[in-house]
Design a protein around this motif. Structure first.
Motif, mmCIF file in Angstrom:
data_model
loop_
_atom_site.group_PDB
_atom_site.id
_atom_site.type_symbol
_atom_site.label_atom_id
_atom_site.label_comp_id
_atom_site.label_asym_id
_atom_site.label_seq_id
_atom_site.Cartn_x
_atom_site.Cartn_y
_atom_site.Cartn_z
ATOM 1 N N ILE A 97 0.834 -1.208 0.000
ATOM 2 C CA ILE A 97 0.000 0.000 0.000
ATOM 3 C C ILE A 97 0.866 1.254 0.000
ATOM 4 N N LEU A 98 1.985 1.209 0.712
ATOM 5 C CA LEU A 98 2.870 2.373 0.772
ATOM 6 C C LEU A 98 3.497 2.698 -0.578
ATOM 7 N N GLN A 99 3.469 1.745 -1.504
ATOM 8 C CA GLN A 99 4.053 1.988 -2.828
ATOM 9 C C GLN A 99 3.135 2.813 -3.734
ATOM 10 N N TYR A 100 1.862 2.904 -3.370
ATOM 11 C CA TYR A 100 0.945 3.702 -4.189
ATOM 12 C C TYR A 100 1.212 5.189 -3.954
ATOM 13 N N PRO A 101 1.022 6.012 -4.973
ATOM 14 C CA PRO A 101 1.283 7.454 -4.822
ATOM 15 C C PRO A 101 0.393 8.076 -3.744
ATOM 16 N N ASP A 102 0.939 9.098 -3.092
ATOM 17 C CA ASP A 102 0.118 9.861 -2.157
ATOM 18 C C ASP A 102 -1.096 10.417 -2.901
ATOM 19 N N ASN A 103 -2.202 10.547 -2.197
ATOM 20 C CA ASN A 103 -3.437 11.098 -2.759
ATOM 21 C C ASN A 103 -4.111 10.180 -3.785
ATOM 22 N N SER A 104 -3.690 8.910 -3.835
ATOM 23 C CA SER A 104 -4.356 7.961 -4.726
ATOM 24 C C SER A 104 -5.304 7.082 -3.922
ATOM 25 N N ALA A 105 -6.263 6.463 -4.617
ATOM 26 C CA ALA A 105 -7.196 5.558 -3.939
ATOM 27 C C ALA A 105 -6.453 4.388 -3.305
ATOM 28 N N VAL A 180 -13.411 2.027 -8.343
ATOM 29 C CA VAL A 180 -12.353 2.971 -8.686
ATOM 30 C C VAL A 180 -11.072 2.185 -8.927
ATOM 31 N N GLN A 181 -10.112 2.835 -9.584
ATOM 32 C CA GLN A 181 -8.814 2.196 -9.800
ATOM 33 C C GLN A 181 -7.804 2.704 -8.781
ATOM 34 N N THR A 182 -6.750 1.935 -8.590
ATOM 35 C CA THR A 182 -5.763 2.229 -7.548
ATOM 36 C C THR A 182 -5.157 3.616 -7.682
ATOM 37 N N LEU A 183 -4.996 4.111 -8.908
ATOM 38 C CA LEU A 183 -4.333 5.394 -9.113
ATOM 39 C C LEU A 183 -5.302 6.567 -9.212
ATOM 40 N N ASP A 184 -6.605 6.309 -9.058
ATOM 41 C CA ASP A 184 -7.583 7.393 -9.063
ATOM 42 C C ASP A 184 -7.349 8.327 -7.875
ATOM 43 N N ASP A 185 -7.704 9.584 -8.040
ATOM 44 C CA ASP A 185 -7.505 10.579 -6.996
ATOM 45 C C ASP A 185 -8.345 10.219 -5.756
ATOM 46 N N GLN A 186 -7.733 10.315 -4.578
ATOM 47 C CA GLN A 186 -8.436 9.916 -3.358
ATOM 48 C C GLN A 186 -9.599 10.845 -3.013
ATOM 49 N N GLU A 187 -9.492 12.119 -3.366
ATOM 50 C CA GLU A 187 -10.593 13.037 -3.083
ATOM 51 C C GLU A 187 -11.790 12.722 -3.977
ATOM 52 N N GLU A 188 -11.537 12.392 -5.236
ATOM 53 C CA GLU A 188 -12.631 12.005 -6.126
ATOM 54 C C GLU A 188 -13.271 10.703 -5.652
ATOM 55 N N THR A 189 -12.430 9.800 -5.145
ATOM 56 C CA THR A 189 -12.937 8.536 -4.598
ATOM 57 C C THR A 189 -13.831 8.802 -3.400
ATOM 58 N N ALA A 190 -13.393 9.692 -2.513
ATOM 59 C CA ALA A 190 -14.179 10.032 -1.326
ATOM 60 C C ALA A 190 -15.521 10.646 -1.720
ATOM 61 N N ARG A 191 -15.497 11.519 -2.725
ATOM 62 C CA ARG A 191 -16.744 12.145 -3.164
ATOM 63 C C ARG A 191 -17.680 11.116 -3.800
ATOM 64 N N ALA A 192 -17.110 10.130 -4.491
ATOM 65 C CA ALA A 192 -17.934 9.087 -5.114
ATOM 66 C C ALA A 192 -18.683 8.291 -4.052
ATOM 67 N N LEU A 193 -18.046 8.034 -2.919
ATOM 68 C CA LEU A 193 -18.726 7.337 -1.826
ATOM 69 C C LEU A 193 -19.945 8.129 -1.359
ATOM 70 N N GLY A 194 -19.780 9.451 -1.245
ATOM 71 C CA GLY A 194 -20.897 10.285 -0.841
ATOM 72 C C GLY A 194 -21.962 10.380 -1.916
#
Length: 238
Positions: A97-105, A180-194
């Motif tokens: 998990i630590l290998q994924y870019p910051d701010n990614s899903a 979502v995909q692993t490299l998708d933006d985490q903020e967009e992922t969070a908004r999708a949940l809502g």
């Protein structure tokens, strides 16, 4: 009887000398839940005072995504102690998990979810959930995969409980799912949940293989951080 978040808030008002004493009064499971909610400074203080056995007890109770957050917050010498007490499986997952870019899903997902096969009966699925569920972050939604771990459907626990025991998972699962995909933006992922009012969202790689889920609590943390950053930027402009 208090919620772990409320207990963690109480720790923020204690003297440093009192924190380890109070923490040791908590039952093991509640102690781990409270530890996750505490400020990084208090967490580090406790870890430095823990014996290896005490640290292992806390680490064993953590969900993987919480362990990842902890590792990201701590200095290198503390991280080494944490990883030494983690199981080989957890250590491997944390490193992945630590290998994924910051701010990614991928950087905020957990790998602790329930997966099922389309050929299972409802009875088989419920047995699997009872066997593996206690170690999963959520069992409200289960994910149906094929032999190559491709995501082929999702299934709510409500649908399972209302189905007949001999119904086949492939017949009652929802094939039109959102992921979502692993490299998708985490903020967009969070908004999708809502947006879709989900409690969790599956995360897949580029070949549609299920690798984790993002839960609503992690999404809330992301949106809170985003709000804080925006307010700090506005304050800097004034």
């Amino acid at each position: 009887t208090m919620n772990s978040s409320d207990i963690a808030a109480m720790f923020s008002h204690l003297d440093e000398s009192q924190i380890p004493l109070m923490f040791r009064l908590l039952p093991k499971e509640l102690a781990a839940e409270t530890f996750v909610e505490m400020e990084p400074e208090a967490q580090e203080l406790l870890i430095r005072g823990f014996s290896d056995h005490e640290l292992k007890e806390v680490v064993d109770e953590l969900y993987v995504d919480d362990a990842v957050d902890l590792v990201e917050e701590m200095p290198a010498n503390v991280v080494r102690r944490i990883l030494r007490q983690a199981t080989p499986e957890m250590r491997n997952t944390i490193n992945q998990i630590l290998q994924y870019p910051d701010n990614s899903a991928g950087s905020i997902m957990t790998t602790e979810y329930v997966d099922l096969k389309a050929t299972m009966t409802v009875s088989d699925a419920l047995k699997r959930i009872r066997r593996t569920g206690p170690d999963k972050e959520t069992i409200n939604v289960c994910y149906v995969i094929d032999d190559w771990r491709h995501l082929i459907g999702v299934l709510s626990i409500r649908t399972l409980l209302l189905a007949e025991e001999d119904d086949i998972i492939g017949d009652i699962m929802e094939r039109n799912y959102i992921c979502v995909q692993t490299l998708d933006d985490q903020e967009e992922t969070a908004r999708a949940l809502g947006k879709y009012d989900f409690l969790a969202l599956p995360v897949v790689d580029t070949e549609n293989r299920l690798v984790g889920i993002v839960t609503v609590d992690d999404a809330i943390d992301v949106l809170q951080e985003e709000t804080t950053e925006d307010m700090e930027k506005m304050a800097a402009m004034l």
